[in-house]
Write a protein that holds these residues in place. Sequence first.
Motif, PDB file in Angstrom:
ATOM      1  N   ASP A  66       0.861  -1.186   0.000  1.00 25.38           N
ATOM      2  CA  ASP A  66       0.000   0.000   0.000  1.00 25.38           C
ATOM      3  C   ASP A  66       0.899   1.238   0.000  1.00 25.38           C
ATOM      4  O   ASP A  66       1.538   1.552   1.000  1.00 25.38           O
ATOM      5  N   HIS A  67       0.953   1.928  -1.117  1.00 25.00           N
ATOM      6  CA  HIS A  67       1.835   3.094  -1.248  1.00 25.00           C
ATOM      7  C   HIS A  67       1.247   4.359  -0.622  1.00 25.00           C
ATOM      8  O   HIS A  67       1.917   5.389  -0.583  1.00 25.00           O
ATOM      9  N   MET A  68       0.012   4.278  -0.131  1.00 21.52           N
ATOM     10  CA  MET A  68      -0.627   5.450   0.468  1.00 21.52           C
ATOM     11  C   MET A  68      -0.799   5.311   1.980  1.00 21.52           C
ATOM     12  O   MET A  68      -0.936   6.315   2.669  1.00 21.52           O
ATOM     13  N   ASN A  69      -0.816   4.078   2.488  1.00 21.62           N
ATOM     14  CA  ASN A  69      -1.085   3.870   3.909  1.00 21.62           C
ATOM     15  C   ASN A  69      -0.017   2.996   4.569  1.00 21.62           C
ATOM     16  O   ASN A  69      -0.319   2.208   5.452  1.00 21.62           O
ATOM     17  N   TYR A  70       1.217   3.154   4.136  1.00 23.37           N
ATOM     18  CA  TYR A  70       2.288   2.398   4.766  1.00 23.37           C
ATOM     19  C   TYR A  70       2.807   3.158   5.985  1.00 23.37           C
ATOM     20  O   TYR A  70       2.624   4.382   6.118  1.00 23.37           O
ATOM     21  N   ASP A  71       3.439   2.430   6.887  1.00 18.85           N
ATOM     22  CA  ASP A  71       3.962   3.021   8.108  1.00 18.85           C
ATOM     23  C   ASP A  71       5.261   3.767   7.809  1.00 18.85           C
ATOM     24  O   ASP A  71       6.038   3.366   6.929  1.00 18.85           O
ATOM     25  N   HIS A  78       7.107  -0.641   1.067  1.00 20.67           N
ATOM     26  CA  HIS A  78       5.795  -0.241   1.574  1.00 20.67           C
ATOM     27  C   HIS A  78       4.916  -1.464   1.858  1.00 20.67           C
ATOM     28  O   HIS A  78       3.738  -1.524   1.493  1.00 20.67           O
ATOM     29  N   VAL A  79       5.499  -2.449   2.527  1.00 21.62           N
ATOM     30  CA  VAL A  79       4.766  -3.660   2.876  1.00 21.62           C
ATOM     31  C   VAL A  79       4.373  -3.700   4.353  1.00 21.62           C
ATOM     32  O   VAL A  79       3.631  -4.598   4.768  1.00 21.62           O
ATOM     33  N   LEU A  80       4.859  -2.740   5.146  1.00 18.58           N
ATOM     34  CA  LEU A  80       4.402  -2.589   6.526  1.00 18.58           C
ATOM     35  C   LEU A  80       3.306  -1.522   6.506  1.00 18.58           C
ATOM     36  O   LEU A  80       3.599  -0.330   6.436  1.00 18.58           O
ATOM     37  N   ILE A  81       2.076  -1.959   6.545  1.00 20.67           N
ATOM     38  CA  ILE A  81       0.967  -1.028   6.326  1.00 20.67           C
ATOM     39  C   ILE A  81       0.187  -0.820   7.619  1.00 20.67           C
ATOM     40  O   ILE A  81       0.236  -1.627   8.550  1.00 20.67           O
ATOM     41  N   VAL A  82      -0.546   0.287   7.640  1.00 20.65           N
ATOM     42  CA  VAL A  82      -1.442   0.602   8.754  1.00 20.65           C
ATOM     43  C   VAL A  82      -2.866   0.323   8.278  1.00 20.65           C
ATOM     44  O   VAL A  82      -3.335   0.928   7.311  1.00 20.65           O
ATOM     45  N   ALA A  83      -3.549  -0.605   8.941  1.00 19.52           N
ATOM     46  CA  ALA A  83      -4.885  -1.033   8.518  1.00 19.52           C
ATOM     47  C   ALA A  83      -5.898  -0.765   9.617  1.00 19.52           C
ATOM     48  O   ALA A  83      -5.614  -0.977  10.797  1.00 19.52           O
ATOM     49  N   GLY A  84      -7.061  -0.299   9.204  1.00 18.86           N
ATOM     50  CA  GLY A  84      -8.099  -0.001  10.196  1.00 18.86           C
ATOM     51  C   GLY A  84      -9.513  -0.242   9.708  1.00 18.86           C
ATOM     52  O   GLY A  84     -10.465   0.213  10.333  1.00 18.86           O
ATOM     53  N   ASP A  85      -9.658  -1.004   8.623  1.00 20.57           N
ATOM     54  CA  ASP A  85     -10.998  -1.288   8.093  1.00 20.57           C
ATOM     55  C   ASP A  85     -11.496  -2.603   8.693  1.00 20.57           C
ATOM     56  O   ASP A  85     -11.426  -3.657   8.079  1.00 20.57           O
ATOM     57  N   PHE A  86     -12.017  -2.514   9.927  1.00 23.16           N
ATOM     58  CA  PHE A  86     -12.442  -3.702  10.657  1.00 23.16           C
ATOM     59  C   PHE A  86     -13.908  -4.021  10.356  1.00 23.16           C
ATOM     60  O   PHE A  86     -14.688  -3.158   9.941  1.00 23.16           O
ATOM     61  N   THR A  87     -14.271  -5.268  10.631  1.00 29.24           N
ATOM     62  CA  THR A  87     -15.676  -5.621  10.595  1.00 29.24           C
ATOM     63  C   THR A  87     -16.431  -4.843  11.665  1.00 29.24           C
ATOM     64  O   THR A  87     -15.862  -4.485  12.706  1.00 29.24           O
ATOM     65  N   GLN A 177       4.628   1.875  17.527  1.00 25.64           N
ATOM     66  CA  GLN A 177       3.796   3.036  17.247  1.00 25.64           C
ATOM     67  C   GLN A 177       3.388   2.998  15.777  1.00 25.64           C
ATOM     68  O   GLN A 177       4.208   2.671  14.912  1.00 25.64           O
ATOM     69  N   ALA A 178       2.133   3.309  15.498  1.00 31.55           N
ATOM     70  CA  ALA A 178       1.635   3.295  14.119  1.00 31.55           C
ATOM     71  C   ALA A 178       1.447   4.723  13.628  1.00 31.55           C
ATOM     72  O   ALA A 178       0.832   5.557  14.302  1.00 31.55           O
ATOM     73  N   GLN A 179       1.987   4.994  12.434  1.00 31.87           N
ATOM     74  CA  GLN A 179       1.839   6.323  11.836  1.00 31.87           C
ATOM     75  C   GLN A 179       1.938   6.183  10.319  1.00 31.87           C
ATOM     76  O   GLN A 179       2.954   5.733   9.793  1.00 31.87           O
ATOM     77  N   THR A 180       0.892   6.545   9.642  1.00 24.50           N
ATOM     78  CA  THR A 180       0.935   6.489   8.173  1.00 24.50           C
ATOM     79  C   THR A 180       1.793   7.621   7.645  1.00 24.50           C
ATOM     80  O   THR A 180       2.024   8.628   8.330  1.00 24.50           O
ATOM     81  N   VAL A 181       2.259   7.486   6.419  1.00 24.85           N
ATOM     82  CA  VAL A 181       3.129   8.486   5.817  1.00 24.85           C
ATOM     83  C   VAL A 181       2.399   9.808   5.631  1.00 24.85           C
ATOM     84  O   VAL A 181       3.016  10.875   5.582  1.00 24.85           O
ATOM     85  N   ALA A 182       1.074   9.754   5.550  1.00 23.05           N
ATOM     86  CA  ALA A 182       0.290  10.976   5.353  1.00 23.05           C
ATOM     87  C   ALA A 182      -0.087  11.651   6.664  1.00 23.05           C
ATOM     88  O   ALA A 182      -0.655  12.739   6.663  1.00 23.05           O
ATOM     89  N   SER A 183       0.230  11.021   7.797  1.00 27.37           N
ATOM     90  CA  SER A 183      -0.143  11.565   9.101  1.00 27.37           C
ATOM     91  C   SER A 183       1.043  12.238   9.765  1.00 27.37           C
ATOM     92  O   SER A 183       2.200  11.891   9.509  1.00 27.37           O
TER      93      SER A 183
END
Length: 363
Positions: A66-71, A78-87, A177-183
């Motif tokens: 994920d080139h937009m939501n990686y840590d 960019h294979v260490l990603i931040v994911a938050g789309d849970f059920t 600690q989790a932080q996306t590149v856009a944050s």
Amino acid sequence: EESNERITSSGINAEYGAITPADFLDFVDEGGNLIMTANDKVGEPIREIAAEVGLEVDEPGTAVIDHMNYDVADTGNHVLIVAGDFTSTEVIVGASPSPVLFHGVGMAADSENPLVIDILRASDTAYSHSPDQDILEYPLAIGSSLLLVAGMQARNNARVVVFGSHDMLSDKLYNAQAQTVASTTSQEAGNRGFVSAVADWALKRNGDLRFSAIKHNKVGEEPSDAAYRITDDVEYSIIIEEMRSGKWAPFQAKDVQVEFVRIDPFVRLFLVPDSAGNFKVSFKVPDVYGVFQFKVDYDRTGYTHLFSTTQVSVRPFRHTEYERFIPSAYPYYASAFSMMGGVIVFSFLFLYHKDTKPAAKTE
């Protein structure tokens, strides 16, 4: 007591001891629960087991990118990603889980398998492919159809959970600690709470339902085996409990229904729970006699399937139980009496009426 199994080695092969993928599938068929983890070195046995439960795990050597939501800690592919789309099912992932760190292989669900649960989905910009190769073919899945963590609850209530990342269960990501590149801000990764909640669900420490103390009777009377009579007022109750954090607790839900069935439901009503998990409802028996069932069939995502039937008989009125005069029959009563009155009047006139003879003519 539940049977559980965990496969945490993504490199297991079919010759490992005497255990084969078929043994694990038999274990699930017998009601056992199974947790598996994988990574970019996923073995064929794990892929085979996953395929049997409706999940296709991508090939070895691939990863979720994920080139937009990686840590921000990932300065490479960019294979260490931040994911938050849970059920949205709270009983599986807990209340308001925090975004997690994921580094592993992606999965796709069988669209024809309604038992698969999308526990954690990738973002819309993610895809699954080999990080070191050009994309020449369409990936296994992209966007939200790409699953990072998935589960399946079989029809026998056995549960299977597949984590696409072995690393997301590690102490390293638990404490990261989790932080996306856009944050511009970071927060503690939610891996610990998320994995714990999903594991508890998979092992039936959460979301397991059971019922007891089914009662039904005429309103104001004690339960009995006697048949009900049409139009009787009856009440039905059932106690439902759920496993919550490894302990049984009263189940609280407003969408549990009971049906009064004779081939098709004649009555369908919501049961009203109290604080002790005792669900009750009252209703009038339909004006149809025969063999009926009180049926509770509760099937919701994240909970074990709850099914209960209780058979009862419904009889018609005995000849001594009908009302002497039925109000709806008053017009027929009136027509009968009017006919009787008419016959009496006609008979009286016919018997006693005498025609007057005309006077004889005189010459």
